[in-house]
Design a protein around this motif. Sequence first.
Motif, PDB file in Angstrom:
ATOM      1  N   HIS A  67      -4.454  -2.692   6.701  1.00 31.42           N
ATOM      2  CA  HIS A  67      -4.684  -1.250   6.501  1.00 31.42           C
ATOM      3  C   HIS A  67      -3.346  -0.535   6.351  1.00 31.42           C
ATOM      4  O   HIS A  67      -2.628  -0.322   7.322  1.00 31.42           O
ATOM      5  CB  HIS A  67      -5.449  -0.681   7.700  1.00 31.42           C
ATOM      6  CG  HIS A  67      -5.776   0.781   7.604  1.00 31.42           C
ATOM      7  ND1 HIS A  67      -6.930   1.319   8.138  1.00 31.42           N
ATOM      8  CD2 HIS A  67      -5.121   1.830   7.057  1.00 31.42           C
ATOM      9  CE1 HIS A  67      -6.961   2.629   7.924  1.00 31.42           C
ATOM     10  NE2 HIS A  67      -5.854   2.973   7.266  1.00 31.42           N
ATOM     11  N   HIS A  69      -1.331   2.439   3.269  1.00 33.12           N
ATOM     12  CA  HIS A  69      -1.612   3.333   2.143  1.00 33.12           C
ATOM     13  C   HIS A  69      -0.435   3.339   1.179  1.00 33.12           C
ATOM     14  O   HIS A  69       0.492   4.133   1.338  1.00 33.12           O
ATOM     15  CB  HIS A  69      -1.903   4.750   2.646  1.00 33.12           C
ATOM     16  CG  HIS A  69      -3.081   4.802   3.558  1.00 33.12           C
ATOM     17  ND1 HIS A  69      -4.363   4.637   3.101  1.00 33.12           N
ATOM     18  CD2 HIS A  69      -3.174   4.942   4.893  1.00 33.12           C
ATOM     19  CE1 HIS A  69      -5.201   4.694   4.126  1.00 33.12           C
ATOM     20  NE2 HIS A  69      -4.509   4.872   5.218  1.00 33.12           N
ATOM     21  N   LYS A 300     -14.490   2.617   2.390  1.00 30.48           N
ATOM     22  CA  LYS A 300     -13.839   3.321   3.497  1.00 30.48           C
ATOM     23  C   LYS A 300     -14.509   4.659   3.774  1.00 30.48           C
ATOM     24  O   LYS A 300     -14.677   5.477   2.877  1.00 30.48           O
ATOM     25  CB  LYS A 300     -12.363   3.559   3.135  1.00 30.48           C
ATOM     26  CG  LYS A 300     -11.572   4.374   4.142  1.00 30.48           C
ATOM     27  CD  LYS A 300     -11.164   3.559   5.347  1.00 30.48           C
ATOM     28  CE  LYS A 300     -10.346   4.380   6.345  1.00 30.48           C
ATOM     29  NZ  LYS A 300      -9.052   4.770   5.816  1.00 30.48           N
ATOM     30  N   HIS A 383      -8.190   1.924  13.274  1.00 26.73           N
ATOM     31  CA  HIS A 383      -7.254   2.685  14.137  1.00 26.73           C
ATOM     32  C   HIS A 383      -7.553   2.494  15.614  1.00 26.73           C
ATOM     33  O   HIS A 383      -6.731   2.054  16.356  1.00 26.73           O
ATOM     34  CB  HIS A 383      -7.200   4.186  13.818  1.00 26.73           C
ATOM     35  CG  HIS A 383      -6.897   4.490  12.392  1.00 26.73           C
ATOM     36  ND1 HIS A 383      -6.013   3.745  11.640  1.00 26.73           N
ATOM     37  CD2 HIS A 383      -7.364   5.454  11.553  1.00 26.73           C
ATOM     38  CE1 HIS A 383      -5.944   4.245  10.426  1.00 26.73           C
ATOM     39  NE2 HIS A 383      -6.760   5.263  10.336  1.00 26.73           N
ATOM     40  N   ASP A 447      -1.086   1.064   9.175  1.00 22.79           N
ATOM     41  CA  ASP A 447      -1.423   2.343   8.563  1.00 22.79           C
ATOM     42  C   ASP A 447      -0.133   2.983   8.018  1.00 22.79           C
ATOM     43  O   ASP A 447       0.011   4.201   8.030  1.00 22.79           O
ATOM     44  CB  ASP A 447      -2.088   3.267   9.593  1.00 22.79           C
ATOM     45  CG  ASP A 447      -2.888   4.390   8.953  1.00 22.79           C
ATOM     46  OD1 ASP A 447      -3.180   4.293   7.749  1.00 22.79           O
ATOM     47  OD2 ASP A 447      -3.208   5.363   9.651  1.00 22.79           O
TER      48      ASP A 447
HETATM   49 ZN   LIG Z   1      -5.238   4.962   7.096  1.00 17.32          ZN
END
Ligand SMILES: [Zn+2]
Lengths: 546, 277
Positions: A67, A69, A300, A383, A447
């Motif tokens: 995960h 971005h 997602k 998360h 993340d």
């Molecule tokens: Zn994220």
Amino acid sequence: MIEIFKAKSVITVNPSMPRAEAVAVRDGLILEAGTLETLQPWLVNNEYSINEQFKDSIIVPGLIDPHLHPSMAAVLLPTFFITAMEWKLPWGTTPATKTPEAYDEALKRACTNPTHKDLFITWGHQELWHGPISRDRINSIESRKPVIVWNRSFHELCMNDAALDYLDIKEEDVKNASQIDFVKGRFFELGLGFAIQKLNPFILDPEIFSNGLMKLKEVVHFGGQTTIADMAVGLFNFDNELNAQKLIYENEDTPFRVELVAHATAMTSLSGGGLEKGEELIASLHEHNSHHLKFGKRVKLFTDGAFFAQVAQLMEPGYIDGHQGEWLSTPKQFEEIARIYWNKGYAIHVHVTGDLGLELAIDTLEKLQFEKPRFNHGFTLEHFGLSTPEQVFRLSKLGANVSANAYYLYELSNIYANYSVGYERASSMARIGSCFREGVTTGLHSDFTMAPAQPLMSMWVAVNRINEKEEVMSPEERITPQQGLEAITINAARILGLDHEIGSIRSGKKADFTVLSQDPLTIDPIEIKDINIEATVFEGKIFDIN
Amino acid sequence: MIPLTVICGYLGSGKTTLINNILQSTKKPIGVLVNDFGELNIDEQLILNQDDLTIALTNGCVCCNLNDDLGASLEFMLDQDIDAVLLESSGVALPVKMSNYGSTWPGYNLNQTITVVEGRTIKDLLSDKFVSKTVEAQIIQSDLIYLNRFSTEDVELISKLNSEYLVDDEKEILYESIFDIKNLLLKSKGLPYEDHNQLKSDVLQINHPIDEKTILKFIRENPGIERLKGWISDSDKNTWLVQKTRSECNFSISNYETISRLVVIYKDKINLETLGI
Ligand SMILES: [Zn+2]
Ligand SMILES: [Zn+2]
């Protein structure tokens, strides 16, 4: 042609043969792991070579970050990092800057070089460490060149006079704005939205954006990763994100693959129809698949707000100061949209940060399981900031996976204990030990740029549970180094539905390895994050790390 | 400066209906921004406004959405010849946060925040596990609370709302059982009001299959209907776009969801019996 990689030790993460000394590879696939003797039957009638480059090193399965971005990273990486925590980056380590004086000095040294055309943008300012930022303060450091200081949480930025001039932001336009402090040069929340509108030509400039994606390529390799997941394609603009990634990553120099997971609501909007049209569009995305970039049957969704911005939704007793968290989806609509993807057989990845956000995801999963039972369904809680032991029990029974950001604990547990949610809950954020005890498939992610894209760093936090103040937080929730390594290899692969191909070193899987100078299972756990990564191997090809 | 009015309220509370009623009450051009999470982009299509003056957007958190649709739309509206902007928030938006668009964005000033509360669901929402705090905050934080579909028997609930949430003297609760737009507009300096023959608007949600014949019968029975627009889903699960002007009514096959929602603009009263709702 068969290539044998010899190592001091191979940690396979294959429970049936946990250690080996060599791995035989052909056409990017693992023939076998074992010893030179046990590999012999492959070698008698075939050409082969023995590669001794890693003979004094430890080979582990290629590390996986399930995960991050890329498009956020591409915006951020071109900026200059001045941060309270140390950030190891391929082009140099950003040292921890922990005082206002040190911050000013670092800024003074840095701002001679523009990062964006004529603008200098720095990221990482945190008031708690670096003191309040203001226009005057930046002016006193650099008065002539445009300088922009972007907060670590992304939710605020501050400009000097030259930057306000350069972006043509005038006092009379913004003097009444409640979330713009023109005197101090500060733009926060919606004021930030206004400032970013002005900054977009710079930060989303195609050249700089591509440059950011190139930098991410280095970052991912440097962290020892051979697979990453873009966990919300469509965040900015679906076509741009996909095309830019194809352009930069779809070539033989890229030492990793990207599993693409579409942002459900962004795709619904893009489809121009309703929820079902959105699903049809996502179902068609596999047509874009190429060697390095693939969409699977996953999607997602989001429940509650960002953890760093303290807008996670909490169950009672909430935040110490009584402020409210935020929902990123209306709970009723979250359920409706989850039902559509559940009934069509998707693996659903849900961004959850607070325990109430998590509760919504678990309650929804329980309803969906009752309506249409599924097994090994891949519903994943992403998360996993705050949770309760009872929630871990329930999510285990419902067959959910957890993909945790352990770094929250490192960076936030001390300040959140003092200022946000109190010690008990802050110390048990990223409740990972319980997940392993309940048999939940648990992985770790960065993340990025919420945390460094370094799986060994995530593993280090989960194994030691030490925060930046060097306190051990809830030692009961620590996991073993073996579990930690599983979390960044085989479990991460399971979370992405790729465990039949990657995540361990065994006959038939892709030849993805990460080569380490020390053994992460026998080294003092406190040193895990400092283990040197020498190289990665992606589908049999070596990519050295200098 | 363009006055910006923020409209909050949970899903289905009647925000779209309120907006349509405001639009029907004046001939002045009003810009409408509909911010949801992109999940059900239907409401925006049920707003009967001049087309280019209604924009749907799917803004999220600024840290994960650098393309600020809402900001871009506010900039766009500045260049239009309009008297006011209505901002319809998502069902979980908080008035305090949304009001910042009015008080922060250059070129705008905040008129007021209105939260629409729906009588049939408010009790449940105020004890809902996930949204009770959000709905409570919507009531506490808004300048004006607009009650929709409250029957006069709901006095008890209304007085409870009054005593629990009406802490601020300036705040006002309008508790008519139907929208009292005139009253609202007179209280609201930032919204244009002209006392011309007032049309009413409502959004009808129909949860059973319904066909063209039934809609035409409904129209015949109700000569007060001026306009009708929306989607109907028949028993074969085909979805039809329905558009009725004063002179004609068209049905065309549509690729929308299997959901029947209609917005109706009418004079006096309408009888919903034929629709079975
Ligand atoms: Zn994220
Ligand atoms: Zn955020």
